[in-house]
Motif scaffolding. Structure first.
Motif, PDB file in Angstrom:
ATOM      1  N   GLU A  73       0.837  -1.201   0.000  1.00  0.00           N
ATOM      2  CA  GLU A  73       0.000   0.000   0.000  1.00  0.00           C
ATOM      3  C   GLU A  73       0.876   1.257   0.000  1.00  0.00           C
ATOM      4  N   ALA A  74       1.915   1.264   0.798  1.00  0.00           N
ATOM      5  CA  ALA A  74       2.824   2.420   0.859  1.00  0.00           C
ATOM      6  C   ALA A  74       3.533   2.639  -0.479  1.00  0.00           C
ATOM      7  N   GLN A  75       3.757   1.562  -1.214  1.00  0.00           N
ATOM      8  CA  GLN A  75       4.420   1.658  -2.513  1.00  0.00           C
ATOM      9  C   GLN A  75       3.452   1.997  -3.647  1.00  0.00           C
ATOM     10  N   GLY A  76       2.175   2.115  -3.329  1.00  0.00           N
ATOM     11  CA  GLY A  76       1.186   2.444  -4.348  1.00  0.00           C
ATOM     12  C   GLY A  76       0.748   1.265  -5.194  1.00  0.00           C
ATOM     13  N   LEU A  77       0.962   0.054  -4.701  1.00  0.00           N
ATOM     14  CA  LEU A  77       0.603  -1.152  -5.436  1.00  0.00           C
ATOM     15  C   LEU A  77      -0.773  -1.687  -5.073  1.00  0.00           C
ATOM     16  N   LEU A  78      -1.259  -1.315  -3.909  1.00  0.00           N
ATOM     17  CA  LEU A  78      -2.509  -1.822  -3.365  1.00  0.00           C
ATOM     18  C   LEU A  78      -3.231  -0.662  -2.702  1.00  0.00           C
ATOM     19  N   LEU A 107       3.177  -0.508 -14.106  1.00  0.00           N
ATOM     20  CA  LEU A 107       2.398  -1.457 -14.912  1.00  0.00           C
ATOM     21  C   LEU A 107       0.982  -1.678 -14.405  1.00  0.00           C
ATOM     22  N   THR A 108       0.738  -1.399 -13.147  1.00  0.00           N
ATOM     23  CA  THR A 108      -0.547  -1.712 -12.522  1.00  0.00           C
ATOM     24  C   THR A 108      -1.761  -1.253 -13.331  1.00  0.00           C
ATOM     25  N   PRO A 109      -1.790  -0.026 -13.855  1.00  0.00           N
ATOM     26  CA  PRO A 109      -2.974   0.387 -14.615  1.00  0.00           C
ATOM     27  C   PRO A 109      -3.127  -0.318 -15.962  1.00  0.00           C
ATOM     28  N   CYS A 110      -2.114  -1.072 -16.364  1.00  0.00           N
ATOM     29  CA  CYS A 110      -2.104  -1.660 -17.704  1.00  0.00           C
ATOM     30  C   CYS A 110      -2.554  -3.117 -17.747  1.00  0.00           C
ATOM     31  N   PHE A 111      -3.004  -3.653 -16.624  1.00  0.00           N
ATOM     32  CA  PHE A 111      -3.463  -5.036 -16.632  1.00  0.00           C
ATOM     33  C   PHE A 111      -4.878  -5.137 -17.178  1.00  0.00           C
ATOM     34  N   VAL A 112      -5.128  -6.235 -17.880  1.00  0.00           N
ATOM     35  CA  VAL A 112      -6.400  -6.460 -18.560  1.00  0.00           C
ATOM     36  C   VAL A 112      -7.086  -7.665 -17.925  1.00  0.00           C
ATOM     37  N   GLY A 113      -8.382  -7.615 -17.861  1.00  0.00           N
ATOM     38  CA  GLY A 113      -9.168  -8.773 -17.412  1.00  0.00           C
ATOM     39  C   GLY A 113      -8.831  -9.199 -16.004  1.00  0.00           C
ATOM     40  N   ASP A 114      -8.483 -10.484 -15.850  1.00  0.00           N
ATOM     41  CA  ASP A 114      -8.231 -11.033 -14.522  1.00  0.00           C
ATOM     42  C   ASP A 114      -6.869 -10.641 -13.966  1.00  0.00           C
ATOM     43  N   GLY A 115      -6.127  -9.858 -14.724  1.00  0.00           N
ATOM     44  CA  GLY A 115      -4.861  -9.353 -14.211  1.00  0.00           C
ATOM     45  C   GLY A 115      -3.634 -10.134 -14.609  1.00  0.00           C
ATOM     46  N   THR A 116      -3.769 -11.129 -15.470  1.00  0.00           N
ATOM     47  CA  THR A 116      -2.598 -11.885 -15.897  1.00  0.00           C
ATOM     48  C   THR A 116      -2.099 -11.433 -17.264  1.00  0.00           C
ATOM     49  N   GLU A 117      -2.836 -10.583 -17.914  1.00  0.00           N
ATOM     50  CA  GLU A 117      -2.482 -10.099 -19.250  1.00  0.00           C
ATOM     51  C   GLU A 117      -2.323  -8.584 -19.196  1.00  0.00           C
ATOM     52  N   VAL A 118      -1.339  -8.066 -19.938  1.00  0.00           N
ATOM     53  CA  VAL A 118      -1.119  -6.619 -19.957  1.00  0.00           C
ATOM     54  C   VAL A 118      -1.485  -6.053 -21.322  1.00  0.00           C
TER      55      VAL A 118
END
Length: 115
Positions: A21-26, A65-76
């Protein structure tokens, strides 16, 4: 979902979730009492973070990369594929450097045991 529930579901410690969360990932929402509450997508997000960390990506790159995930999160999205390829090339270079260093160290040890 509360932080303890997310820990149990993902196998990740509270400390790591706070770090992500502190790193902006969650992201989480705070209750009036200050407790973290995570959305239903949080377990998939944590799994994605762990997968990318295991692949050798630093948190800085994962955040990009976080905003670039598609669908269930395994594809970019296609727009970040080149970025991932660059990361892979850099990793290959580091592996080659480490292999060369290992060979040199092995040679030193071998010469030392013959003396």
């Amino acid at each position: 979902m509360k932080i303890g529930e997310l820990c149990r579901e993902t196998g990740v410690t509270v400390r790591l979730l706070r770090y992500y969360e502190a790193q902006g990932l969650l992201t989480s929402q705070r209750s009036q009492g200050g407790h973290r509450h995570y959305g239903p997508e949080a377990p998939a997000t944590v799994t994605r973070i762990r997968t990318l960390l295991a692949a050798g990506l630093p948190t800085r790159v994962i955040r990009e990369l976080t905003p670039c995930f598609v669908g269930d999160g395994t594809e970019v999205q296609a727009c970040v594929v080149d970025h991932l390829r660059t990361q892979l090339t850099e990793m290959d270079s580091r592996i080659a450097d480490l292999t060369q260093a290992r060979t040199a160290l092995g040679g030193i040890l071998e010469a030392s045991t013959r003396a």
